[in-house]
Structures are given as C-alpha cells and as structure tokens.
Design a protein around this motif. Structure first.
Motif, PDB file in Angstrom:
ATOM      1  N   ASP A  62       5.611  44.537  46.482  1.00  0.00           N
ATOM      2  CA  ASP A  62       6.918  43.719  47.015  1.00  0.00           C
ATOM      3  C   ASP A  62       7.566  43.192  45.639  1.00  0.00           C
ATOM      4  O   ASP A  62       6.973  42.841  44.854  1.00  0.00           O
ATOM      5  CB  ASP A  62       6.560  42.637  48.160  1.00  0.00           C
ATOM      6  N   ALA A  63       8.877  42.899  45.957  1.00  0.00           N
ATOM      7  CA  ALA A  63       9.644  42.489  44.706  1.00  0.00           C
ATOM      8  C   ALA A  63       9.331  41.108  44.279  1.00  0.00           C
ATOM      9  O   ALA A  63       9.094  41.006  42.972  1.00  0.00           O
ATOM     10  CB  ALA A  63      11.087  42.377  45.004  1.00  0.00           C
ATOM     11  N   GLU A  64       8.881  40.350  45.122  1.00  0.00           N
ATOM     12  CA  GLU A  64       8.511  38.845  44.807  1.00  0.00           C
ATOM     13  C   GLU A  64       7.263  39.067  43.960  1.00  0.00           C
ATOM     14  O   GLU A  64       7.355  38.355  42.660  1.00  0.00           O
ATOM     15  CB  GLU A  64       8.181  38.069  46.136  1.00  0.00           C
ATOM     16  N   GLY A  65       6.241  39.758  44.225  1.00  0.00           N
ATOM     17  CA  GLY A  65       5.173  39.751  43.622  1.00  0.00           C
ATOM     18  C   GLY A  65       5.137  40.447  42.241  1.00  0.00           C
ATOM     19  O   GLY A  65       4.513  40.122  41.239  1.00  0.00           O
ATOM     20  N   MET A  66       6.231  41.659  42.092  1.00  0.00           N
ATOM     21  CA  MET A  66       6.555  42.124  40.892  1.00  0.00           C
ATOM     22  C   MET A  66       6.862  41.350  39.779  1.00  0.00           C
ATOM     23  O   MET A  66       6.819  41.261  38.728  1.00  0.00           O
ATOM     24  CB  MET A  66       7.439  43.546  41.124  1.00  0.00           C
ATOM     25  N   ILE A  67       8.114  40.578  40.403  1.00  0.00           N
ATOM     26  CA  ILE A  67       8.689  39.468  39.430  1.00  0.00           C
ATOM     27  C   ILE A  67       7.577  38.569  39.014  1.00  0.00           C
ATOM     28  O   ILE A  67       7.979  38.360  37.887  1.00  0.00           O
ATOM     29  CB  ILE A  67       9.854  39.017  40.461  1.00  0.00           C
ATOM     30  N   ALA A  68       6.722  38.101  39.857  1.00  0.00           N
ATOM     31  CA  ALA A  68       5.853  36.960  39.512  1.00  0.00           C
ATOM     32  C   ALA A  68       4.897  37.811  38.349  1.00  0.00           C
ATOM     33  O   ALA A  68       4.531  37.282  37.377  1.00  0.00           O
ATOM     34  CB  ALA A  68       4.920  36.631  40.457  1.00  0.00           C
ATOM     35  N   GLU A  69       4.309  38.646  38.621  1.00  0.00           N
ATOM     36  CA  GLU A  69       3.448  39.338  37.730  1.00  0.00           C
ATOM     37  C   GLU A  69       4.153  39.900  36.247  1.00  0.00           C
ATOM     38  O   GLU A  69       3.723  39.713  35.176  1.00  0.00           O
ATOM     39  CB  GLU A  69       3.028  40.891  38.424  1.00  0.00           C
ATOM     40  N   GLY A  70       5.495  40.481  36.404  1.00  0.00           N
ATOM     41  CA  GLY A  70       6.255  40.652  35.360  1.00  0.00           C
ATOM     42  C   GLY A  70       6.481  39.437  34.323  1.00  0.00           C
ATOM     43  O   GLY A  70       6.206  39.573  33.480  1.00  0.00           O
ATOM     44  N   ARG A  71       6.871  38.394  35.009  1.00  0.00           N
ATOM     45  CA  ARG A  71       6.912  37.003  34.227  1.00  0.00           C
ATOM     46  C   ARG A  71       5.575  36.676  33.470  1.00  0.00           C
ATOM     47  O   ARG A  71       5.637  36.146  32.399  1.00  0.00           O
ATOM     48  CB  ARG A  71       7.420  36.022  35.046  1.00  0.00           C
ATOM     49  N   LYS A  92      14.746  45.934  43.229  1.00  0.00           N
ATOM     50  CA  LYS A  92      15.153  44.606  43.457  1.00  0.00           C
ATOM     51  C   LYS A  92      14.520  43.611  41.964  1.00  0.00           C
ATOM     52  O   LYS A  92      15.303  42.705  41.393  1.00  0.00           O
ATOM     53  CB  LYS A  92      14.630  44.166  44.613  1.00  0.00           C
ATOM     54  N   ALA A  93      13.217  44.165  41.982  1.00  0.00           N
ATOM     55  CA  ALA A  93      12.576  43.429  40.743  1.00  0.00           C
ATOM     56  C   ALA A  93      13.135  43.594  39.366  1.00  0.00           C
ATOM     57  O   ALA A  93      13.237  42.743  38.425  1.00  0.00           O
ATOM     58  CB  ALA A  93      11.070  44.053  40.765  1.00  0.00           C
ATOM     59  N   CYS A  94      13.677  44.665  39.281  1.00  0.00           N
ATOM     60  CA  CYS A  94      14.303  45.182  37.948  1.00  0.00           C
ATOM     61  C   CYS A  94      15.493  44.300  37.607  1.00  0.00           C
ATOM     62  O   CYS A  94      15.701  43.851  36.542  1.00  0.00           O
ATOM     63  CB  CYS A  94      14.628  46.600  37.751  1.00  0.00           C
ATOM     64  N   LYS A  95      16.506  44.313  38.736  1.00  0.00           N
ATOM     65  CA  LYS A  95      17.560  43.642  38.824  1.00  0.00           C
ATOM     66  C   LYS A  95      17.422  41.973  38.393  1.00  0.00           C
ATOM     67  O   LYS A  95      17.837  41.598  37.368  1.00  0.00           O
ATOM     68  CB  LYS A  95      18.437  43.511  40.182  1.00  0.00           C
TER      69      LYS A  95
END
Ligand code: E4P
Length: 217
Positions: A62-71, A92-95
């Motif tokens: 999910d986007a939220e998880g990807m964003i958290a992992e990415g950060r 969505k995470a890319c954006k």
C-alpha cells in the motif's frame, strides 16, 4: 549513458567503482536475499562505495506503507533512490516521495503506458525490464524504444533505466536507442571489454615483442 551495477556484491561494486565506470547501483529484495546480508548494513556499505544513486526497494503493497519504508530507507544515505513498484499504490507513493525531493525509481515496468504514468508521477527513474519481457517471447528492446519516443514527444525528465539486462547486446542496443541508464550484473558489464580480435591482436604483439629481446621497465 550511465552504468549502474545490479547487485549487492560489495566486492564487485568496489572493483567496478575503482575503474571510474560506475555511476550507481540497483538492488531489489531478491538481490538482498542472494547477498545473504542485512539490508541496512549492506546498503550503507554500497552507498559509501559509490557516489551515484543506490536504489533500495520498498516491500509494502500500500502507498502509505511504501512511503513510510521509503522515508526510512532514505535515512541510510543521501544517495538512496527509493524503489517502488509500478502499481497504482506505487505511483501514489512516487508522487509523495518525489514531492519531498527524494529520488524515486519506479520498477517492474513492462509497458509504455506504465512508463507514462511513472513520468507523470514524478519518477526520477523508470525501470523497464528487458530480459523478463524477452523471457516470455515479447520484445524488451521495443519497449525501451517506445518509452524513448514517448518521453521525447513530451519532454518528460524521467530517466529511462534499462533493467533486467542479460547480455552485452542489450547494453549496446539500449545505448543505440538512447536509454539514459543501464543496470546490469557486474559480469555482463565486464564482458563489454571482451573481443576475440583484441585477444588475438595482443597475442601477436607480445609474440613479436618477445623476439626483440627488449624490455620497457
Ligand atoms: C532492476 O533494477 C532489477 O533489479 C533487475 O534489473 C532485475 O533483473 P532480473 O530480471 O535479471 O532479475
């Protein structure tokens, strides 16, 4: 054209980096698994060994998880490029991540339409997988060519990172088409230097040199 090494083998990365030919590294969960190393430890070492972007991949769906992992992955070093899959949530995470000024590599791209979405989502890199398309009797190089045309048509700044490279011909063909970057296993990059006529020519020169009885040093 930039060269990235598609590996987490730190010795191979250091050897390539020492030649000055290496511009970055890409990893993925399978590469980390094969290395047998801890992702945080090995990724930090890689980031220290090369100046350019080092892709580290998220595993959330999910986007939220990807964003958290990415950060979190981005905290390893300034040269981390966060790799997210080319799914709706990945876009969505890319954006969000690219909006924060982070490098994002949108991976697992298998169509021109997917590549258009990655560019519009602000990806730094899009990774079309050549070898995996060839594996199912499709044409990986045709995809690189289509994306080049489309990105040029609209002036998209996303860099085409030709991935899943299996042969030296994939590299030469990607260069001919105008891919911005290739990522390949170190052994494939090293094979680019090989030519039987180079070996034969060298053998002849050395045989003749021996006949002169001279030395250089
Ligand atoms: C790209 O970033 C990927 O790590 C890679 O090129 C995948 O290649 P493969 O299809 O050989 O696994």
């Amino acid at each position: 054209m930039k060269f990235f090494a598609d590996t987490a083998d730190i010795d191979a990365i250091r050897e390539l980096a020492a030649t000055g030919l290496l511009d970055g590294v890409t990893t993925n969960p399978s590469i980390i698994m094969k290395s047998g190393r801890d992702i945080w430890e090995v990724t930090k070492e890689i980031c220290e060994a090369v100046d350019g972007p080092v892709s580290a991949e998220t595993v959330a769906l999910d986007a939220e998880g990807m964003i958290a992992e990415g950060r979190k992955l981005a905290q390893i070093a300034d040269n981390i490029a966060i790799k997210v899959p080319l799914t709706w949530d990945g876009l969505k995470a890319c954006k969000v991540l690219s909006g924060e000024g982070r490098m994002v590599n949108v991976t697992l791209c298998f169509s021109a339409n997917q590549a258009i979405l990655a560019a519009k989502a602000g990806a730094t890199f899009v990774s079309p997988f050549i070898g995996r398309l060839d594996d199912i009797n499709l044409d990986g190089m045709e995809l690189i060519s289509d994306i080049r045309t489309i990105y040029d048509n609209y002036g998209f700044g996303t860099q085409i990172l030709a991935a899943s490279i299996r042969t030296v011909n994939h590299i030469a063909e990607s260069a001919r088409i105008g891919a911005d970057v290739i990522t390949a296993p170190p052994e494939v990059i090293k094979k680019m230097a090989a030519h039987p006529l180079t070996d034969k020519g060298l053998e002849g020169f050395l045989a003749d040199w021996a006949k002169t009885g001279q030395t250089i040093l």
